[in-house]
Design a protein around this motif. Structure first.
Motif, PDB file in Angstrom:
ATOM      1  N   LEU A  54      44.294  27.634  34.662  1.00 55.05           N
ATOM      2  CA  LEU A  54      44.467  28.785  33.782  1.00 55.05           C
ATOM      3  C   LEU A  54      43.518  29.910  34.172  1.00 55.05           C
ATOM      4  N   LEU A  55      42.250  29.564  34.430  1.00 53.73           N
ATOM      5  CA  LEU A  55      41.301  30.582  34.878  1.00 53.73           C
ATOM      6  C   LEU A  55      41.724  31.168  36.218  1.00 53.73           C
ATOM      7  N   GLY A  56      42.169  30.288  37.122  1.00 48.72           N
ATOM      8  CA  GLY A  56      42.618  30.760  38.430  1.00 48.72           C
ATOM      9  C   GLY A  56      43.801  31.699  38.339  1.00 48.72           C
ATOM     10  N   SER A  57      44.715  31.427  37.405  1.00 48.05           N
ATOM     11  CA  SER A  57      45.890  32.286  37.254  1.00 48.05           C
ATOM     12  C   SER A  57      45.490  33.671  36.757  1.00 48.05           C
ATOM     13  N   PHE A  58      44.490  33.738  35.873  1.00 43.56           N
ATOM     14  CA  PHE A  58      44.008  35.033  35.398  1.00 43.56           C
ATOM     15  C   PHE A  58      43.331  35.817  36.524  1.00 43.56           C
ATOM     16  N   THR A  59      42.481  35.129  37.306  1.00 43.56           N
ATOM     17  CA  THR A  59      41.782  35.833  38.389  1.00 43.56           C
ATOM     18  C   THR A  59      42.768  36.345  39.431  1.00 43.56           C
ATOM     19  N   LEU A  60      43.780  35.549  39.739  1.00 44.36           N
ATOM     20  CA  LEU A  60      44.764  35.957  40.736  1.00 44.36           C
ATOM     21  C   LEU A  60      45.545  37.179  40.279  1.00 44.36           C
ATOM     22  N   MET A  61      46.019  37.171  39.057  1.00 50.85           N
ATOM     23  CA  MET A  61      46.802  38.300  38.572  1.00 50.85           C
ATOM     24  C   MET A  61      45.943  39.538  38.380  1.00 50.85           C
ATOM     25  N   GLU A  62      44.694  39.345  38.000  1.00 48.74           N
ATOM     26  CA  GLU A  62      43.796  40.497  37.880  1.00 48.74           C
ATOM     27  C   GLU A  62      43.577  41.137  39.246  1.00 48.74           C
ATOM     28  N   ASN A  81      32.733  34.337  30.681  1.00 44.65           N
ATOM     29  CA  ASN A  81      32.150  35.442  31.435  1.00 44.65           C
ATOM     30  C   ASN A  81      33.238  36.355  31.994  1.00 44.65           C
ATOM     31  N   PHE A  82      34.310  35.754  32.465  1.00 48.36           N
ATOM     32  CA  PHE A  82      35.425  36.520  33.032  1.00 48.36           C
ATOM     33  C   PHE A  82      35.974  37.509  32.010  1.00 48.36           C
ATOM     34  N   PHE A  83      36.159  37.041  30.783  1.00 50.74           N
ATOM     35  CA  PHE A  83      36.761  37.887  29.760  1.00 50.74           C
ATOM     36  C   PHE A  83      35.773  38.895  29.156  1.00 50.74           C
ATOM     37  N   GLN A  84      34.523  38.851  29.591  1.00 47.89           N
ATOM     38  CA  GLN A  84      33.600  39.915  29.226  1.00 47.89           C
ATOM     39  C   GLN A  84      33.849  41.171  30.061  1.00 47.89           C
ATOM     40  N   MET A 124      27.762  39.001  40.084  1.00 43.54           N
ATOM     41  CA  MET A 124      26.632  39.898  40.330  1.00 43.54           C
ATOM     42  C   MET A 124      27.121  41.323  40.593  1.00 43.54           C
ATOM     43  N   LEU A 125      28.211  41.454  41.345  1.00 43.62           N
ATOM     44  CA  LEU A 125      28.794  42.772  41.598  1.00 43.62           C
ATOM     45  C   LEU A 125      29.361  43.378  40.320  1.00 43.62           C
ATOM     46  N   LEU A 126      29.965  42.530  39.475  1.00 43.00           N
ATOM     47  CA  LEU A 126      30.480  43.018  38.201  1.00 43.00           C
ATOM     48  C   LEU A 126      29.343  43.507  37.304  1.00 43.00           C
TER      49      LEU A 126
END
Length: 229
Positions: free
Chosen positions: A145-153, A94-97, A211-213
């Motif tokens: 790995l997911l956390g690292s992507f969310t943090l850098m984003e 979902n994140f990468f969508q 939901m906000l996304l």
């Protein structure tokens, strides 16, 4: 009416935390299975898109919760962690969508933070994991790995959905750490009421971020449609 499930959700979480703290297992067995379904009803009533993938996230979260709650042997714990792992994979999808894929070097700071977090934690509890070592490492790596992507984003460009997702995932991971200490390091419930509260708060923030996304995506589509008219 759309906010009513949120009120019930908060009430159920507080009751569950109280029963956990006071070791009233029978009442906890009765209350906890209704927490995720209540939150799902809130999502269903308030979400613009009702994303199928996120609906499956709810399903695997709920299954993981039930397996951990009613655990009576090692298999329950293993399958519970497996369900949580599938939930993380679905969240990653979902994140990468919404956010582009990029090279590992592009989120080095995120890897450093979550990698250090995972390394310190595993160095402390690894010998206590026993037959859960493989499950724990795979789950921990996926979450990190997911956390690292969310943090850098979030660091690339601050927005409310990104902040909620990053903080929610971090809070949810702290809850995982406390459960691991209970199950494998102390082998008893040393940590009690913070676990259901962190669990609920973390996932609620993750849910709200998506939901906000969804809403922002809708606004973009409407804007593009208006421009073409």
């Amino acid at each position: 009416m759309k906010k009513l499930p949120q009120v019930f959700f908060i009430l159920l979480v507080l009751l569950n935390a109280y029963f956990f703290e006071n070791q009233q297992k029978a009442l906890q067995f009765f209350i906890e299975p209704f927490i995720v379904p209540t939150l799902f009803i809130y999502y269903w009533l308030n979400s613009y898109k009702r994303n199928f993938i996120f609906i499956m996230v709810f399903l695997f979260l709920w299954m993981g919760d039930l397996l951990i709650l009613f655990e009576n042997n090692a298999a329950f714990l293993k399958w519970g962690v497996f369900c949580y792992w599938i939930m993380l994979l679905l969240l990653s999808y979902n994140f990468f969508q919404y956010f582009k894929r990029y090279a590992l070097g592009a989120h080095l700071l995120g890897i450093l933070f979550y990698g250090s977090y995972l390394l310190v934690f595993l160095s402390h509890v690894f010998n206590s994991l026993g037959d859960m070592r493989i499950h724990g490492v795979i789950y921990g790596l996926t979450l990190s790995l997911l956390g690292s992507f969310t943090l850098m984003e979030l660091l690339r460009n601050y927005t409310k959905p990104k902040a909620l997702l990053t903080l929610g995932l971090l809070i949810f991971s702290v809850r995982d750490v406390l459960i691991t200490y209970n199950k494998r390091y102390f082998e008893e419930d040393v940590f009690t009421y913070p676990i259901p509260i962190l669990h609920a708060l973390g996932f609620f923030m993750i849910m709200k971020s998506f939901m906000l996304l969804e809403e922002s995506k809708k606004e973009e589509l409407n804007s593009d449609s208006d421009e073409h008219q």
